[in-house]
Scaffold this motif. Structure first.
Motif, PDB file in Angstrom:
ATOM      1  N   GLY A  17      -1.690   6.880   7.071  1.00  0.00           N
ATOM      2  CA  GLY A  17      -1.039   7.471   5.908  1.00  0.00           C
ATOM      3  C   GLY A  17      -2.046   8.099   4.965  1.00  0.00           C
ATOM      4  O   GLY A  17      -3.246   8.187   5.267  1.00  0.00           O
ATOM      5  N   GLU A  18      -1.550   8.500   3.800  1.00  0.00           N
ATOM      6  CA  GLU A  18      -2.380   9.189   2.811  1.00  0.00           C
ATOM      7  C   GLU A  18      -3.586   8.333   2.423  1.00  0.00           C
ATOM      8  O   GLU A  18      -3.474   7.111   2.356  1.00  0.00           O
ATOM      9  CB  GLU A  18      -1.546   9.451   1.552  1.00  0.00           C
TER      10      GLU A  18
ATOM     11  N   LEU B 106       0.829  -1.214   0.000  1.00  0.00           N
ATOM     12  CA  LEU B 106       0.000   0.000   0.000  1.00  0.00           C
ATOM     13  C   LEU B 106       0.864   1.264   0.000  1.00  0.00           C
ATOM     14  O   LEU B 106       0.513   2.266  -0.633  1.00  0.00           O
ATOM     15  CB  LEU B 106      -0.958  -0.021   1.199  1.00  0.00           C
ATOM     16  N   ASP B 107       2.008   1.202   0.677  1.00  0.00           N
ATOM     17  CA  ASP B 107       2.910   2.370   0.644  1.00  0.00           C
ATOM     18  C   ASP B 107       3.441   2.604  -0.761  1.00  0.00           C
ATOM     19  O   ASP B 107       3.680   3.745  -1.160  1.00  0.00           O
ATOM     20  CB  ASP B 107       4.062   2.189   1.633  1.00  0.00           C
TER      21      ASP B 107
ATOM     22  N   LEU C  35      -6.402   6.176   0.623  1.00  0.00           N
ATOM     23  CA  LEU C  35      -6.432   5.235  -0.501  1.00  0.00           C
ATOM     24  C   LEU C  35      -7.876   4.760  -0.638  1.00  0.00           C
ATOM     25  O   LEU C  35      -8.630   4.796   0.339  1.00  0.00           O
ATOM     26  CB  LEU C  35      -5.528   4.030  -0.222  1.00  0.00           C
TER      27      LEU C  35
ATOM     28  N   ARG D  46       0.926   4.624  -2.429  1.00  0.00           N
ATOM     29  CA  ARG D  46       0.985   6.032  -1.966  1.00  0.00           C
ATOM     30  C   ARG D  46       2.148   6.774  -2.596  1.00  0.00           C
ATOM     31  O   ARG D  46       2.030   7.938  -2.960  1.00  0.00           O
ATOM     32  CB  ARG D  46       1.132   6.061  -0.439  1.00  0.00           C
ATOM     33  N   SER D  47       3.312   6.093  -2.740  1.00  0.00           N
ATOM     34  CA  SER D  47       4.503   6.786  -3.264  1.00  0.00           C
ATOM     35  C   SER D  47       4.538   6.770  -4.795  1.00  0.00           C
ATOM     36  O   SER D  47       5.519   7.205  -5.384  1.00  0.00           O
ATOM     37  CB  SER D  47       5.759   6.131  -2.702  1.00  0.00           C
ATOM     38  N   GLN D  48       3.474   6.255  -5.411  1.00  0.00           N
ATOM     39  CA  GLN D  48       3.335   6.204  -6.881  1.00  0.00           C
ATOM     40  C   GLN D  48       4.354   5.281  -7.542  1.00  0.00           C
ATOM     41  O   GLN D  48       4.605   5.378  -8.737  1.00  0.00           O
ATOM     42  CB  GLN D  48       3.399   7.607  -7.491  1.00  0.00           C
TER      43      GLN D  48
ATOM     44  N   ARG E 151      -6.299   1.871  -4.918  1.00  0.00           N
ATOM     45  CA  ARG E 151      -5.600   2.926  -5.681  1.00  0.00           C
ATOM     46  C   ARG E 151      -5.557   4.222  -4.882  1.00  0.00           C
ATOM     47  O   ARG E 151      -6.217   4.338  -3.854  1.00  0.00           O
ATOM     48  CB  ARG E 151      -6.363   3.217  -6.975  1.00  0.00           C
ATOM     49  N   ARG E 152      -4.827   5.193  -5.419  1.00  0.00           N
ATOM     50  CA  ARG E 152      -4.919   6.536  -4.850  1.00  0.00           C
ATOM     51  C   ARG E 152      -6.274   7.106  -5.268  1.00  0.00           C
ATOM     52  O   ARG E 152      -6.825   6.705  -6.302  1.00  0.00           O
ATOM     53  CB  ARG E 152      -3.783   7.426  -5.394  1.00  0.00           C
TER      54      ARG E 152
END
Ligand SMILES: O=C(O)C(=O)C[C@]1(C(=O)O)C=C[C@@H](O)C=C1
Length: 307
Positions: free
Chosen positions: A72-73, A39-40, A75, A43-45, A181-182
Motif C-alpha cells: 500500500g501507500e 495502518l490502513d 508510511l 493511509r486513509s487519513q 505516519r504518512r
C-alpha cells in the motif's frame, strides 16, 4: 485533538507503548483489531498515526507489521519505544490452575511464556487471539479459561483475577514499538537515530552481500536484518534493514543512493530517534566533515583547479 490508532482492544502492550509515544501531545487513542487495519487508517487519513509492535527480543519480528508497512501507500516511522515485557495470567474468580483447559493470548505472548505454561498449565489447549487484551475479553466472556495479558489489562477486567503475575520465560524480554505516519516532515536528526528501509535486491549472485557492503563501506552499524517473502514470486525476498544514523546524515544519504542504484526496490521506512538514545559511533572517514571536504575537493577537480 489528533486521533492515534493502536492494536486494541484497550489494555494491550501496544496501547501502553502508544501512550508513551504520544506523551508530548494531546491525542485520542483509537483501538483497531489488527495492525494492518491500524495502518490502513493512517493511509486513509482516518487517524494521524498508529502505534504498532515491531519486534520482540524473544520471538522476533511481528510479520503482520512488516508486511503491512510495505503493502500500500508509503508510511514512515517517526518515533520508537521499547517496553519490558512481563505478563499476568488472568482467570475468572474461583478458577484454579487445575480447572484451566484453555489458555488464550497473542502468539508472541504465548511464545514468551512456553516454559511457564509447560510447568503450570501443561494440559491447557492454547487459543491464539489478535492481541493479549483480546484474550482477556475471551476469558471475561467465558470463551477461554485463562489469558496471558499485559498487566494493564487487569484494570480493564475487574471480574478477572491473576493466577500468576510477573510471568516471563526470559527475564529481560523487551518489545520494540514504532509510531507510524504518512510521509511528511522528518524528525530532526539527534545524533542517536535509527533508519529503517525495505529493499528488494535483484535476483543475482552476491546481491545481498552488495547491499550490506553499501552500509559497511560507510561504517554504518546494522542493527537488524529480516527477510519476508515477496509473496507473488516463490523464493524471492524483501529485506528489512535497520541501521544507526539519520537520512540527513551524509553517510546514510550516500549509502541510500548506492542502494537505490543497485536494488530493484528501496522503500524508506523512516529516520527517528532511538529509544535508548545511544549515539551512533561514526568513523572519521564517514563523518559529516569528511564527506563535505571530499565533495569540495571533487568540485575543485571538476572545475579544473586541481590536478
Ligand atoms: O497483544 C498485545 O498486547 C500487543 O501489544 C502485541 C504484542 C506483540 O505483537 O508482540 C506486544 C508485546 C508483547 O510482546 C506481546 C504481544
Amino acid at each position: 485533538m489528533p486521533r492515534i490508532a493502536f492494536l486494541g482492544p484497550p489494555g494491550t502492550f501496544t496501547e501502553q507503548a502508544t501512550r508513551a509515544l504520544t506523551a508530548d501531545f494531546d491525542a485520542e487513542l483509537v483501538p483497531f483489531d489488527t495492525v494492518p487495519n491500524a495502518l490502513d487508517a493512517v493511509r486513509s487519513q482516518d487517524v494521524l498515526a498508529a502505534g504498532v509492535p515491531m519486534e520482540n527480543s524473544v520471538e522476533g519480528s511481528v510479520s503482520a507489521t512488516l508486511d503491512a508497512l510495505t503493502m500500500g501507500e508509503p508510511l514512515v516511522a517517526v518515533a520508537e519505544a521499547v517496553l519490558p515485557i512481563r505478563f499476568h495470567v488472568l482467570v475468572r474468580r474461583g478458577t484454579t490452575a487445575g480447572a484451566v483447559s484453555t489458555v488464550a493470548s497473542h502468539p508472541h505472548a504465548i511464545a514468551q511464556v512456553r516454559s511457564w505454561l509447560d510447568r503450570h498449565l501443561p494440559e491447557a489447549r492454547v487459543l491464539t487471539t489478535s492481541s493479549t487484551a483480546a484474550a482477556a475479553a475471551e476469558v471475561d466472556g467465558g470463551h477461554a479459561d485463562a489469558a496471558v495479558v499485559a498487566p494493564v489489562a487487569a484494570e480493564r477486567h475487574p471480574a478477572l483475577v491473576p493466577l500468576d503475575t510477573g510471568v516471563a520465560d526470559v527475564a529481560d524480554a523487551r518489545t520494540r514499538f514504532l509510531l507510524i505516519r504518512r510521509p511528511g516532515a522528518l524528525p530532526e536528526p539527534t545524533g542517536a537515530d535509527r533508519t529503517s528501509i525495505a529493499v528488494v535486491a535483484h535476483d543475482e549472485v552476491g546481491a545481498l552481500t552488495e547491499v550490506l557492503s553499501e552500509l559497511s563501506l560507510r561504517g554504518i552499524n546494522l542493527s537488524r536484518i529480516e527477510s519476508r517473502p515477496i509473496k507473488d514470486r516463490l523464493g524471492e525476498y524483501r529485506f528489512f534493514l535497520d541501521f544507526d544514523g539519520h537520512v540527513a546524515d551524509a553517510r546514510i544519504g550516500d549509502a541510500l543512493t548506492g542502494l537505490r542504484r543497485r536494488c530493484e526496490e528501496v522503500r524508506f521506512l523512516g529516520s527517528y530517534p532511538k529509544a535508548d538514545r545511544s549515539p551512533a559511533s561514526v568513523r572519521p572517514a564517514a563523518s559529516e566533515q569528511a564527506f563535505r571536504k571530499s565533495m569540495e575537493w571533487l568540485a575543485e577537480v571538476r572545475a579544473g583547479r586541481l590536478a
